[in-house]
Motif scaffolding. Structure first.
Motif, mmCIF file in Angstrom:
data_model
loop_
_atom_site.group_PDB
_atom_site.id
_atom_site.type_symbol
_atom_site.label_atom_id
_atom_site.label_comp_id
_atom_site.label_asym_id
_atom_site.label_seq_id
_atom_site.Cartn_x
_atom_site.Cartn_y
_atom_site.Cartn_z
ATOM 1 N N SER D 255 1.015 -0.975 0.297
ATOM 2 C CA SER D 255 -0.404 0.369 -0.050
ATOM 3 C C SER D 255 1.300 1.184 0.028
ATOM 4 N N LEU D 256 0.174 2.441 -0.183
ATOM 5 C CA LEU D 256 1.270 3.783 0.067
ATOM 6 C C LEU D 256 0.012 4.954 0.280
ATOM 7 N N ARG D 257 1.366 5.714 0.880
ATOM 8 C CA ARG D 257 0.437 7.039 2.084
ATOM 9 C C ARG D 257 1.188 8.516 1.326
ATOM 10 N N ILE D 258 0.358 8.861 1.396
ATOM 11 C CA ILE D 258 0.433 10.855 1.262
ATOM 12 C C ILE D 258 0.922 11.067 2.018
ATOM 13 N N ALA D 259 1.388 11.473 2.403
ATOM 14 C CA ALA D 259 1.497 12.632 3.213
ATOM 15 C C ALA D 259 0.629 12.630 4.839
ATOM 16 N N ALA D 260 1.361 11.189 5.086
ATOM 17 C CA ALA D 260 0.014 10.952 6.714
ATOM 18 C C ALA D 260 0.747 10.941 7.819
ATOM 19 N N GLU D 261 1.491 12.371 8.119
ATOM 20 C CA GLU D 261 1.274 13.109 9.077
ATOM 21 C C GLU D 261 1.940 15.248 8.226
ATOM 22 N N PRO D 262 0.832 15.854 8.621
ATOM 23 C CA PRO D 262 1.514 17.276 7.645
ATOM 24 C C PRO D 262 2.133 17.663 8.331
ATOM 25 N N ARG D 263 3.253 18.653 7.650
ATOM 26 C CA ARG D 263 4.036 19.423 8.308
ATOM 27 C C ARG D 263 4.377 20.564 7.491
ATOM 28 N N LYS D 264 5.051 21.133 8.751
ATOM 29 C CA LYS D 264 4.444 23.071 8.052
ATOM 30 C C LYS D 264 5.578 21.991 7.072
ATOM 31 N N ASN D 265 6.682 22.439 7.282
ATOM 32 C CA ASN D 265 8.289 22.513 6.783
ATOM 33 C C ASN D 265 9.240 20.859 7.050
ATOM 34 N N LEU D 266 10.610 20.685 6.304
ATOM 35 C CA LEU D 266 11.517 19.821 7.560
ATOM 36 C C LEU D 266 12.025 20.674 9.075
ATOM 37 N N CYS D 267 11.756 20.911 9.264
ATOM 38 C CA CYS D 267 12.090 21.763 10.483
ATOM 39 C C CYS D 267 11.512 20.966 12.262
ATOM 40 N N THR D 268 12.525 20.353 12.042
ATOM 41 C CA THR D 268 11.346 19.132 13.772
ATOM 42 C C THR D 268 12.134 20.008 14.827
ATOM 43 N N ILE D 269 11.439 20.455 15.717
ATOM 44 C CA ILE D 269 11.435 20.814 16.871
ATOM 45 C C ILE D 269 11.227 20.116 18.064
ATOM 46 N N PHE D 270 12.544 20.137 19.058
ATOM 47 C CA PHE D 270 12.301 19.195 20.249
ATOM 48 C C PHE D 270 12.312 20.932 21.602
ATOM 49 N N GLY D 274 8.279 18.134 23.664
ATOM 50 C CA GLY D 274 8.467 16.833 23.273
ATOM 51 C C GLY D 274 8.660 17.015 22.149
ATOM 52 N N VAL D 275 8.605 16.033 20.644
ATOM 53 C CA VAL D 275 9.027 16.320 19.696
ATOM 54 C C VAL D 275 8.174 16.582 18.732
ATOM 55 N N VAL D 276 8.092 18.423 17.478
ATOM 56 C CA VAL D 276 7.075 18.656 17.261
ATOM 57 C C VAL D 276 7.306 18.630 15.700
ATOM 58 N N ASN D 277 6.197 18.345 15.159
ATOM 59 C CA ASN D 277 6.377 18.859 13.235
ATOM 60 C C ASN D 277 5.286 20.525 13.776
ATOM 61 N N GLU D 278 5.334 21.221 13.638
ATOM 62 C CA GLU D 278 4.425 22.387 13.345
ATOM 63 C C GLU D 278 3.661 21.775 11.529
ATOM 64 N N CYS D 279 2.220 22.496 11.958
ATOM 65 C CA CYS D 279 1.566 21.970 10.746
ATOM 66 C C CYS D 279 1.687 23.210 10.057
ATOM 67 N N SER D 280 1.016 23.274 8.259
ATOM 68 C CA SER D 280 1.150 23.837 7.540
ATOM 69 C C SER D 280 -0.306 24.776 7.898
ATOM 70 N N GLN D 281 -1.531 25.693 7.536
ATOM 71 C CA GLN D 281 -2.679 26.356 8.141
ATOM 72 C C GLN D 281 -3.532 26.716 6.861
ATOM 73 N N ASN D 282 -2.477 26.202 5.253
ATOM 74 C CA ASN D 282 -3.982 26.275 4.815
ATOM 75 C C ASN D 282 -3.382 25.808 2.812
ATOM 76 N N PHE D 283 -4.024 25.459 2.711
ATOM 77 C CA PHE D 283 -4.045 24.163 1.389
ATOM 78 C C PHE D 283 -3.162 25.239 0.160
ATOM 79 N N GLN D 284 -3.516 25.867 0.289
ATOM 80 C CA GLN D 284 -2.122 26.657 -0.940
ATOM 81 C C GLN D 284 -0.856 26.393 -0.051
ATOM 82 N N GLU D 285 -0.310 26.679 0.857
ATOM 83 C CA GLU D 285 1.041 25.697 0.794
ATOM 84 C C GLU D 285 0.868 24.477 0.261
ATOM 85 N N ARG D 286 0.404 23.623 0.944
ATOM 86 C CA ARG D 286 0.591 22.670 0.845
ATOM 87 C C ARG D 286 0.160 22.376 -1.240
#
Lengths: 337, 337, 337, 337
Positions: D255-270, D274-286
């Motif tokens: 099986s294939l999954r596309i974008a199983a977890e949304p992310r704003k960009n490639l920067c992860t915050i520790f 905890g370990v945080v991936n921020e998300c985008s708030q609009n479809f244009q960015e995605r």
């Protein structure tokens, strides 16, 4: 809308990336001249994209009075010569890294830039313009992780491209000057300090061909900074999985990681191998947006009559540190700057 | 330290998991009797672990006056009969899921439990005791995601075990009763409501053998709950990558996911396939800790003279819903409860 | 089933972890004696777990003729003395790391072990028994990544426990001896070579209290191995996110990462912070299974009359390297071994 | 280089996204005309970008004889009228989704397209052009996962934008027509079948305002396809973490999954969260790249005199299915197509 008329020298893989951005993806730039020592490269771009002027020498190109700015993507040993001539011709100058291949050359570039304070000069450390790195910098500036006191870098080129790197080994200057210089620039940018001391180690662990030219396929370095901070570097040329650039910045209140695991795109495969994320095999795919955004910044600087954050002095400093790491690796000794 | 003296019936794969936990991993339990219709299973466990009593019938075992509690891991059609006999013999009873194979049987079990209010009765929905599910429940109870109004479930068995599932198909009761009942129980637990309406769909998409027994290799269901909430279910038997149980609970202020991507362990492989996380191929590996913790809870309930949170009525409700989903799938009709 | 009768010295946090495993989670071990200088610790464990023998001195305990083996979790400066006395009393000996606090002590331990070749001696580098590390080792041994030529380590203790580390700083021996020794052991195990040269760097970047005792809150080291390989180490005591141990082994054909991102459990939170994986704050949670499996191996070695893979010489080597790193850090000089 | 001269109607948020792509990011397109009912929108774009023609009505714009193609990003109820008029004016037509707001309208659009077979007509389901979705399709076409027999979709809009959705509720047609229609299109594309039967469920669980207009803030649907496959859909408007579009396609071999977890960009915050991936708030960015690539495909189709893969009939089918789901949700009944 005012469009900056640009020329470009160098139409290799990276040169074409820049040329394409200037020609098509930057509203207020216009690519009017291309230059390469190879006639067929010039002809092809002119014909396909309808570029009015084509040149076989840089010296000819910069005499074109319509030109306002030039992008230098020529072989590294020509950079400083092209920078100087471009500035003297009254042009705004963008040059890809490295600034020069010796410290003396870098100093010459500094003088040329100082002599033309009203022209924009920009050095292509595109990673600073990658949205994820830029976002990390913004978070740090906002105090999200407190004072950053440590950074860790890994820059891995894919094994599938290793033959190209071996061919390039005799003239590349070595893995620190060729590859790690990007991370050295990021370290200075994120930690906001200058390197005092370097110790490096490396080897041609997998591809002995590199050793013939005094180069390594993997090398690492540890650096002490003048503001009570430090950094670890790892550069490698044989990543089985692909192109992999990973960065960690550690601060008093938290840390940031950029691209901890490389991914080709957002498609994950679940099959009898397990859960698989495929990787990209080339840096252009990873940094496509960064290349575009840095060139946009160059054009914006021209239009807004300001200088970019990356200065010619950054180029000199980054090169000095890369040379120090190279020296440390070869002499198995601590090098102080 | 007081140790509860236990017997177990059923020494198959899951039976042995429970037996091992009782015998070795629970300080205040002692496995003194094992029972299986297969003489060699009984002999082997007695010899290897030094278990004093061995039996070929459950009826014989529960006459052992030293026994205080019994774990039932016999074939599903025997569960209710064993529950009743165990309770009547004065024993505390733990039984693996399902409670029974018909609703009528479940009602019989309810009556038996009601008739012995001083004996502990526990039903083995071990997922509730998995540390990650238990943590999710705790976060919800603390208000972390607000009121949960939706839940999504996927329970996938690995393709490598599909032949076992095909062999078991004639008597399993179908994919909802055999597999999805765990998720149905979780849905009722997390959403704190009861199912009012079910619509299900499925097929033997990959392994037509299931269709011969009216069963599916993949099925899904959508359920409306009586407290303004809903849930989506997917159960499958042919996951190429391995055993994969994934759960999402959505609330007014956020959502929780448990085990969004399955992993064998914490070792990630970077090779020319890309970035690979291997998966486990069996549920015991995934839920080893949950099986231990649920049995600990059973023993603690006996010692502390209280009843566990999972009641006999949960067993009946979960079974009713699984039957409704099975009916909906077969009749292609909405089923109301 | 034959059960090995064991005693334990040291009932602190880690001592209790070992005691619990011996008492409850290892079928063929039996905890019959506990020893601590604190009477109440001894009394509590004896009373709660029904342990027959309690002692205030190790010397008294090892005179108990029923004992077959002993686990040493006493303060580090007592390890070698306890090892020697235990072996001389005819006991099999398990000791937690470190082997000793000076190289001389380690040599003494070596001699004692050599003098009792029929008794099992085991050193508690539990990470080797963590299922993910053990799996990585297995993959490497099977040739999955080719010859490993590089390894990268990060061991971060959580900021929430930093006060404990500060209190312990005067006697801990420093961050390399106290923390990084685990990674040094892993590096020697994975790379199958010995360290020839070390360069280390560090500082009390966040908690100046460490500097008062010549210790660091963060330190890193780079090591050259005698078989054409190298390793990078980072140890830190102030991870805002929690306990974080991460390892990468790089080989000719691929690389492996263990626990690249720490997680408390499998529950992921999606809320207005973003996608959040919480972290554990203590090493026992991360390595609970490893502690159990290493003690099982100790018992199995006794029963099967063999010695474990980790030898007393590993303890000496790991300590030598940790001392070399400490010296390098203090003297800002390369140290050769 | 030949440039297609284009006009655009609609200069709202999405209209501007398209306009920007046409004007600046597509080498062989030229934006020569913009149209909006709001004079200031027209003026602003004309002035800033130097667009020669501006119009207040679509009818006026399409009389401009220089125009070769038009992009329709007007309000949905005007789409079909604008499609018909554009085609009749001899223009190539790109229209954003939906094709029309009733099935009758869709049929009208079909007839208009059929009447102008030499003009390119393209419907803006941009997700098909997202690199990750396109890659998944390619893997499926190459047989990577065998025949796909199931698909699962989640499309979640962020809570931060919910007030806009509430304002739009009276005219949006409901959550299936407004949001899930993208996933319906993907399901038909990936599964290569047509929907036979739909059952849907939903509610205004968090924002009762939606109920006033017969709409839901969360809804799900289950669909049976005519080629022995099925799909599950979930659309929501209140994701606390951000814009989240996730897709899974399940085949016989993987099986294939596309974008199983949304992310704003490639920067992860520790950090202490905890370990945080921020998300985008609009479809244009995605979907920024998808919007660009679909418009490039439109221009390429014109230049290469071919039709795109997405046809007017896809628009009708997708709409029919979305209407069926809406009907099912309202009537709590199974709907057959």
């Amino acid at each position: 809308m005012r469009k900056i008329k640009m020329g470009i020298v160098g139409l290799g893989r990276l040169g074409m990336e820049h040329a394409r951005n200037i020609a098509f993806n930057i509203p207020n730039a216009e690519l009017i001249a291309v230059c390469s020592a190879l006639q067929e490269e010039v002809d092809k771009v002119q014909a396909e994209w309808g570029i009015p002027y084509g040149y076989l020498t840089y010296e000819d190109m910069i005499q074109n009075k319509e030109l306002e700015a030039v992008a230098i993507v020529s072989p590294s040993p020509l950079h400083v010569q092209h920078i100087k001539a471009g500035l003297e011709a009254g042009l705004h100058v963008f040059t890809d890294k490295p600034l020069g291949v010796t410290i003396e050359e870098c100093r010459e570039a500094e003088k040329a830039v100082e002599a033309h304070p009203d022209q924009v000069f920009m050095l292509g450390f595109m990673r600073r313009y990658d949205p994820s790195y830029a976002y990390a910098k913004k978070l740090i500036d906002e105090g999200k992780i407190g004072r950053p006191y440590m950074a860790k870098f890994a820059s891995l080129d894919p094994e599938v491209n290793v033959q190209g790197a071996i061919k390039f080994a005799p003239t590349s200057g070595g893995i620190f000057i060729d590859m790690a210089v990007h991370d050295i620039d990021l370290a200075r940018w994120f930690l906001e300090g200058e390197v005092e001391e370097v110790y490096a180690m490396g080897g041609a662990f997998v591809h002995p061909e590199f050793a013939e030219f005094g180069d390594s396929d993997n090398a690492c370095a540890m650096m002490r900074f003048d503001n009570n901070s430090m950094a670890l570097f790892h550069a490698g040329r044989d990543a089985a999985h692909g192109y992999h650039v990973e960065t960690e910045i550690i601060g008093e209140k938290g840390s940031l990681r950029i691209a901890a695991e490389p991914r080709k795109n957002l498609c994950t495969i679940f099959d009898n191998t397990g859960v698989v994320n495929e990787c990209s095999q080339n840096f252009q795919e990873r940094f496509a947006e960064a290349y575009l955004l840095e060139m946009r910044e160059f054009i914006d600087c021209i239009l807004e009559k300001r200088q970019p954050d990356i200065t010619v002095y950054d180029g000199t400093k980054d090169t000095e540190v890369a040379f120090a790491a190279t020296k440390s690796l070869k002499e198995k000794a601590i090098v102080k700057l």
